[in-house]
Design a protein around this motif. Structure first.
Motif, PDB file in Angstrom:
ATOM      1  N   ASP A  86      36.053   2.865   3.600  1.00 16.58           N
ATOM      2  CA  ASP A  86      35.271   2.283   2.509  1.00 16.58           C
ATOM      3  C   ASP A  86      34.405   1.131   3.000  1.00 16.58           C
ATOM      4  O   ASP A  86      34.832   0.318   3.828  1.00 16.58           O
ATOM      5  N   ASN A  87      33.183   1.055   2.482  1.00 15.96           N
ATOM      6  CA  ASN A  87      32.292  -0.092   2.707  1.00 15.96           C
ATOM      7  C   ASN A  87      31.950  -0.306   4.181  1.00 15.96           C
ATOM      8  O   ASN A  87      31.839  -1.445   4.637  1.00 15.96           O
ATOM      9  N   SER A  88      31.770   0.779   4.911  1.00 15.62           N
ATOM     10  CA  SER A  88      31.342   0.644   6.301  1.00 15.62           C
ATOM     11  C   SER A  88      29.857   0.962   6.493  1.00 15.62           C
ATOM     12  O   SER A  88      29.347   0.903   7.611  1.00 15.62           O
ATOM     13  N   LYS A  89      29.159   1.259   5.410  1.00 14.32           N
ATOM     14  CA  LYS A  89      27.715   1.482   5.430  1.00 14.32           C
ATOM     15  C   LYS A  89      27.092   0.741   4.252  1.00 14.32           C
ATOM     16  O   LYS A  89      27.717   0.569   3.209  1.00 14.32           O
ATOM     17  N   GLY A  90      25.839   0.334   4.411  1.00 13.31           N
ATOM     18  CA  GLY A  90      25.140  -0.340   3.332  1.00 13.31           C
ATOM     19  C   GLY A  90      23.929   0.451   2.865  1.00 13.31           C
ATOM     20  O   GLY A  90      23.150   0.930   3.696  1.00 13.31           O
ATOM     21  N   ILE A  91      23.790   0.575   1.550  1.00 18.91           N
ATOM     22  CA  ILE A  91      22.648   1.293   0.990  1.00 18.91           C
ATOM     23  C   ILE A  91      22.107   0.534  -0.209  1.00 18.91           C
ATOM     24  O   ILE A  91      22.878   0.048  -1.045  1.00 18.91           O
ATOM     25  N   ALA A  92      20.793   0.387  -0.269  1.00 16.00           N
ATOM     26  CA  ALA A  92      20.170  -0.364  -1.355  1.00 16.00           C
ATOM     27  C   ALA A  92      20.420   0.326  -2.692  1.00 16.00           C
ATOM     28  O   ALA A  92      20.446   1.562  -2.763  1.00 16.00           O
ATOM     29  N   PRO A  93      20.590  -0.449  -3.765  1.00 19.94           N
ATOM     30  CA  PRO A  93      20.792   0.162  -5.084  1.00 19.94           C
ATOM     31  C   PRO A  93      19.526   0.821  -5.632  1.00 19.94           C
ATOM     32  O   PRO A  93      19.603   1.661  -6.523  1.00 19.94           O
ATOM     33  N   ASP A  94      18.364   0.432  -5.097  1.00 21.40           N
ATOM     34  CA  ASP A  94      17.093   0.975  -5.589  1.00 21.40           C
ATOM     35  C   ASP A  94      16.338   1.672  -4.467  1.00 21.40           C
ATOM     36  O   ASP A  94      16.028   1.053  -3.438  1.00 21.40           O
ATOM     37  N   PHE A  95      16.046   2.946  -4.668  1.00 18.37           N
ATOM     38  CA  PHE A  95      15.230   3.712  -3.728  1.00 18.37           C
ATOM     39  C   PHE A  95      13.855   3.953  -4.352  1.00 18.37           C
ATOM     40  O   PHE A  95      13.649   3.780  -5.553  1.00 18.37           O
ATOM     41  N   ILE A  96      12.899   4.333  -3.520  1.00 16.24           N
ATOM     42  CA  ILE A  96      11.511   4.516  -3.937  1.00 16.24           C
ATOM     43  C   ILE A  96      11.122   5.974  -3.707  1.00 16.24           C
ATOM     44  O   ILE A  96      11.434   6.551  -2.660  1.00 16.24           O
ATOM     45  N   GLU A  97      10.427   6.552  -4.676  1.00 15.88           N
ATOM     46  CA  GLU A  97      10.025   7.954  -4.554  1.00 15.88           C
ATOM     47  C   GLU A  97       8.944   8.115  -3.492  1.00 15.88           C
ATOM     48  O   GLU A  97       8.031   7.287  -3.379  1.00 15.88           O
ATOM     49  N   ILE A  98       9.073   9.167  -2.705  1.00 13.10           N
ATOM     50  CA  ILE A  98       8.078   9.492  -1.680  1.00 13.10           C
ATOM     51  C   ILE A  98       6.992  10.363  -2.298  1.00 13.10           C
ATOM     52  O   ILE A  98       7.290  11.432  -2.841  1.00 13.10           O
ATOM     53  N   ASP A  99       5.751   9.895  -2.228  1.00 15.55           N
ATOM     54  CA  ASP A  99       4.661  10.704  -2.774  1.00 15.55           C
ATOM     55  C   ASP A  99       4.313  11.841  -1.814  1.00 15.55           C
ATOM     56  O   ASP A  99       4.188  12.994  -2.210  1.00 15.55           O
ATOM     57  N   GLY A 136       0.689   8.850   2.909  1.00 19.23           N
ATOM     58  CA  GLY A 136       1.591   8.484   1.825  1.00 19.23           C
ATOM     59  C   GLY A 136       1.944   7.008   1.808  1.00 19.23           C
ATOM     60  O   GLY A 136       1.642   6.242   2.737  1.00 19.23           O
ATOM     61  N   ILE A 137       2.626   6.606   0.749  1.00 15.25           N
ATOM     62  CA  ILE A 137       2.965   5.202   0.540  1.00 15.25           C
ATOM     63  C   ILE A 137       3.882   4.651   1.628  1.00 15.25           C
ATOM     64  O   ILE A 137       3.791   3.474   2.002  1.00 15.25           O
ATOM     65  N   LEU A 138       4.751   5.469   2.173  1.00 18.53           N
ATOM     66  CA  LEU A 138       5.752   5.010   3.145  1.00 18.53           C
ATOM     67  C   LEU A 138       5.099   4.415   4.396  1.00 18.53           C
ATOM     68  O   LEU A 138       5.685   3.563   5.070  1.00 18.53           O
ATOM     69  N   ASN A 139       3.885   4.832   4.708  1.00 17.30           N
ATOM     70  CA  ASN A 139       3.188   4.332   5.885  1.00 17.30           C
ATOM     71  C   ASN A 139       2.838   2.848   5.780  1.00 17.30           C
ATOM     72  O   ASN A 139       2.499   2.215   6.770  1.00 17.30           O
ATOM     73  N   LYS A 140       2.938   2.277   4.570  1.00 20.52           N
ATOM     74  CA  LYS A 140       2.585   0.878   4.350  1.00 20.52           C
ATOM     75  C   LYS A 140       3.799  -0.057   4.453  1.00 20.52           C
ATOM     76  O   LYS A 140       3.650  -1.277   4.348  1.00 20.52           O
ATOM     77  N   PHE A 141       4.989   0.511   4.639  1.00 21.33           N
ATOM     78  CA  PHE A 141       6.213  -0.281   4.520  1.00 21.33           C
ATOM     79  C   PHE A 141       6.699  -0.830   5.856  1.00 21.33           C
ATOM     80  O   PHE A 141       6.490  -0.226   6.907  1.00 21.33           O
ATOM     81  N   HIS A 142       7.334  -1.991   5.758  1.00 24.01           N
ATOM     82  CA  HIS A 142       7.961  -2.643   6.902  1.00 24.01           C
ATOM     83  C   HIS A 142       9.459  -2.798   6.645  1.00 24.01           C
ATOM     84  O   HIS A 142       9.907  -2.767   5.497  1.00 24.01           O
ATOM     85  N   ILE A 143      10.207  -2.995   7.737  1.00 23.43           N
ATOM     86  CA  ILE A 143      11.653  -3.235   7.672  1.00 23.43           C
ATOM     87  C   ILE A 143      11.921  -4.648   8.172  1.00 23.43           C
ATOM     88  O   ILE A 143      11.440  -5.037   9.244  1.00 23.43           O
ATOM     89  N   ALA A 144      12.698  -5.412   7.409  1.00 22.67           N
ATOM     90  CA  ALA A 144      13.096  -6.755   7.843  1.00 22.67           C
ATOM     91  C   ALA A 144      14.577  -6.954   7.534  1.00 22.67           C
ATOM     92  O   ALA A 144      15.079  -6.444   6.532  1.00 22.67           O
TER      93      ALA A 144
END
Length: 275
Positions: free
Chosen positions: A126-139, A145-153
């Motif tokens: 249990d609780n060995s991975k983290g996932i955001a509560p909100d995901f974004i639809e891929i166009d 597409g929109i995903l090309n504009k995103f960064h990870i921090a």
């Protein structure tokens, strides 16, 4: 993100999809036995959750709020983009992958080098991975597409002090992404053999049509100097943001971490406490 729904997704990660990550993670030697067709190609796929599997892979690992430290001495964040995918599976082969949603993911990993498969360092219950509560639809899963504009921090707040953990990285700086990654993954799902730290993948998806979809962790960013040299401690706060860098500024992210009332409308955010 509905965690109950995720119980019917298979979870796989892409190893070595950001330059230098394997070396920084202390895993380059293990992967040196794996040859790739292209110099910068990812090394392979690894499983971290297979519903109803009789091994540790059957443990449901996802949490939106916490990481179970489990007294592991060398535990690191792996800040990534996760892709929720539909699929076409026929006659024992994966025919197509269809990424539908994306979001922030922490492929939290045990760095103890014990010679076992990479997957054994990825799921300790249990609780060995983290996932955001909100995901974004891929166009559309391409450069238009929109995903090309995103960064990870990613960041860790320890004793009230905030530190960058992973380098801020554009999603399009993955070694393989969009159509190239999709084609590569389909080939690996069908044909990857057991080599070094990786296992044969196709037997793990033999009952794929009985499940809702596949979650893909696309690969971890490189680490900052702090991230390289600091393993997670109980009480640490983890932040992973996957955000539209053409819509939100870095200052917006900092304000959100500080608790300011700011609406990040084009962002998937993961916030976890290490317990």
């Amino acid at each position: 993100m509905n965690l109950e729904e995720l119980k019917d997704y298979l979870g796989f990660g892409v190893a070595g999809n950001f330059a230098n990550h394997l070396g920084e993670a202390g895993e380059a030697d293990e992967f040196s036995v794996i040859e790739t067709k292209e110099k910068d190609a990812p090394k392979g796929l690894f499983p971290f959750y297979i519903p109803n599997h009789q091994s540790f892979l059957g443990n449901f690992p996802f949490s939106t709020e916490k990481i179970n430290h489990n007294n592991i001495e060398q535990l690191q964040i792996e800040a990534e983009v996760a892709l929720l995918c539909d699929f076409v599976f026929e006659n024992g082969k994966l025919i197509d992958l269809k990424p539908k949603y994306f979001g922030a993911f922490n492929d939290c990993s045990n760095r103890i080098q014990n010679g076992n498969k990479l997957s054994t360092k990825k799921n300790w219950g249990d609780n060995s991975k983290g996932i955001a509560p909100d995901f974004i639809e891929i166009d559309s899963f391409n450069k238009e597409g929109i995903l090309n504009k995103f960064h990870i921090a990613s960041f860790v707040r320890r004793d009230g002090i905030l530190k960058h953990y992973g380098t801020i990285s554009a999603v399009n700086s993955y070694s393989y992404f969009f159509e190239q990654l999709k084609k590569w993954m389909i080939e690996k799902f069908n044909n990857q053999e057991e080599t070094g730290p990786l296992e044969e993948i196709n037997p793990l998806i033999k009952n794929l049509n009985n499940h809702k979809g596949i979650l893909i962790a696309a690969g971890a960013t490189a680490y900052t100097e702090f991230g390289k040299s600091n393993f997670l401690q109980k009480g640490d706060e983890i932040f992973v943001y996957v955000y539209n860098a053409r819509f939100h500024s870095f200052e917006d992210i900092m304000k959100d971490i500080s608790g300011a009332d700011i609406h990040l409308s084009q962002c998937s955010k993961l916030h976890q406490i290490v317990e």
